[in-house]
Design an enzyme around this catalytic site. Structure first.
Site, PDB file in Angstrom:
ATOM      1  N   ASN A 132       7.853   2.456  -2.618  1.00 55.13           N
ATOM      2  CA  ASN A 132       8.869   1.952  -3.536  1.00 55.13           C
ATOM      3  C   ASN A 132       8.490   2.038  -5.008  1.00 55.13           C
ATOM      4  OD1 ASN A 132      11.347   1.200  -2.773  1.00 55.13           O
ATOM      5  ND2 ASN A 132      10.992  -0.985  -3.067  1.00 55.13           N
ATOM      6  N   ARG A 134      14.962  -1.861   0.526  1.00 52.31           N
ATOM      7  CA  ARG A 134      13.955  -2.224  -0.468  1.00 52.31           C
ATOM      8  C   ARG A 134      14.510  -1.979  -1.863  1.00 52.31           C
ATOM      9  NH1 ARG A 134       8.785   0.769   0.967  1.00 52.31           N
ATOM     10  NH2 ARG A 134       9.968   1.835   2.565  1.00 52.31           N
ATOM     11  N   PRO A 190       0.828  -1.218   0.000  1.00 57.47           N
ATOM     12  CA  PRO A 190       0.000   0.000   0.000  1.00 57.47           C
ATOM     13  C   PRO A 190       0.864   1.271   0.000  1.00 57.47           C
ATOM     14  CG  PRO A 190      -0.613  -1.524   1.780  1.00 57.47           C
ATOM     15  CD  PRO A 190       0.687  -1.989   1.224  1.00 57.47           C
ATOM     16  N   GLU A 191       0.630   2.140  -0.983  1.00 61.77           N
ATOM     17  CA  GLU A 191       1.263   3.454  -0.984  1.00 61.77           C
ATOM     18  C   GLU A 191       0.123   4.476  -0.901  1.00 61.77           C
ATOM     19  OE1 GLU A 191       4.444   3.892  -3.852  1.00 61.77           O
ATOM     20  OE2 GLU A 191       4.974   1.778  -3.701  1.00 61.77           O
ATOM     21  N   LYS A 221       0.191   7.782   3.644  1.00 67.68           N
ATOM     22  CA  LYS A 221      -0.214   6.384   3.808  1.00 67.68           C
ATOM     23  C   LYS A 221      -1.111   6.189   5.032  1.00 67.68           C
ATOM     24  CE  LYS A 221       4.277   5.018   1.938  1.00 67.68           C
ATOM     25  NZ  LYS A 221       5.489   4.230   2.206  1.00 67.68           N
TER      26      LYS A 221
END
Ligand SMILES: [Zn+2]
Length: 258
Positions: A171, A248, A2-3, A55
């Site tokens: 990301n 990441r 989730p972004e 977020k």
């Protein structure tokens, strides 16, 4: 993962169901939430608004009580017609809000807490958030000020993930926005002029707004998780390498991102 667009998309689906209404039933099935007595404390209160910032998602109830949620890597929100089958097991539900014709469910949410509005305003995790990349009141000068306050030697890709600089980018959007602007995510922030930093954010704002409206299938995928494939712009092989504190993976084209 989730972004910010995922959270705005969830808020956009929850809002028509709950905003301005009093849930007919509130359930917190997990034992850890029982001592909080949320059903009793929130019962009979109208949901005044459903807001996202980066977020984070906020369900604001009458009387100054706010449910705050952050999904991290694992959580999700679901909105269902009453009686419809859920996408995840009911055992994984943390919060269920029912109205007569629909139900809103949060699954596997690592951050779910009931806060007073005063606490929301002073909590350092929330008060320190940078401008929301999708927010209607996003201000370029504030973003640039936060960006320049940070370490100028850190890579621009790291700076974009720092939620105190800009709230909502994760990301995927880091990789895709840097690619769209032709900026190498490893370039030092101090060597990225304002115009290029704003070009990265302009792409993210525009595309994340589409995804917030239409869902994650609207997300671009030029380089993200395409390591080893040819760049769609110049044909050079796309590279990947770990970046930021939890390493990441980031994806970029060494041929056309400078
Ligand atoms: Zn390229």
């Amino acid at each position: 993962m989730p972004e910010g667009d995922t959270i705005h998309h969830a808020a956009n689906r929850i809002r028509p169901v709950l905003a301005g209404r009093e849930p007919s039933e509130i359930l917190t099935p997990q034992p850890r939430h029982r001592p909080g007595r949320w059903p009793e404390r929130l019962g009979g209160r109208v949901v005044e608004s459903v807001d996202a910032h980066g977020k984070h998602l906020f369900l604001r109830f009458a009387g100054g009580l706010t449910l705050h949620s952050h999904l991290r890597m694992t959580g999700s929100w679901g909105v269902y017609a009453a009686g419809a089958r859920w996408r995840r097991s009911p055992r994984r539900a943390w919060l269920i809000l029912r109205c007569e014709d629909a139900e809103v469910v949060q699954f596997d949410g690592p951050v779910l807490e009931l806060l007073s509005e005063d606490r929301v305003r002073v909590d350092p995790r929330l008060a320190g958030l940078g401008p929301d990349v999708i927010g209607p009141d996003f201000e370029e000068p504030l973003f640039l000020r936060r960006l320049r306050e940070g370490d100028p030697t850190r890579p621009i890709g790291d700076a974009l993930l720092d939620q105190r600089t800009l709230a909502g980018i994760g990301n995927l959007w880091k990789a895709e926005s840097c690619f769209a602007a032709g900026v190498d995510p490893w370039r030092r922030t101090g060597e990225v002029p304002d115009a290029e930093a704003l070009a990265i954010v302009a792409f993210a704002r525009e595309q994340m707004a589409v995804s917030a409206r239409d869902g994650f299938t609207a997300r671009p995928r030029a380089v993200y998780r395409r390591g080893g494939e040819p760049c769609p712009r110049c044909g050079t092989q796309i590279r990947r390498r770990g970046q930021w504190e939890d390493n990441r993976l980031t994806f970029w084209c060494p041929g056309c991102q400078r």
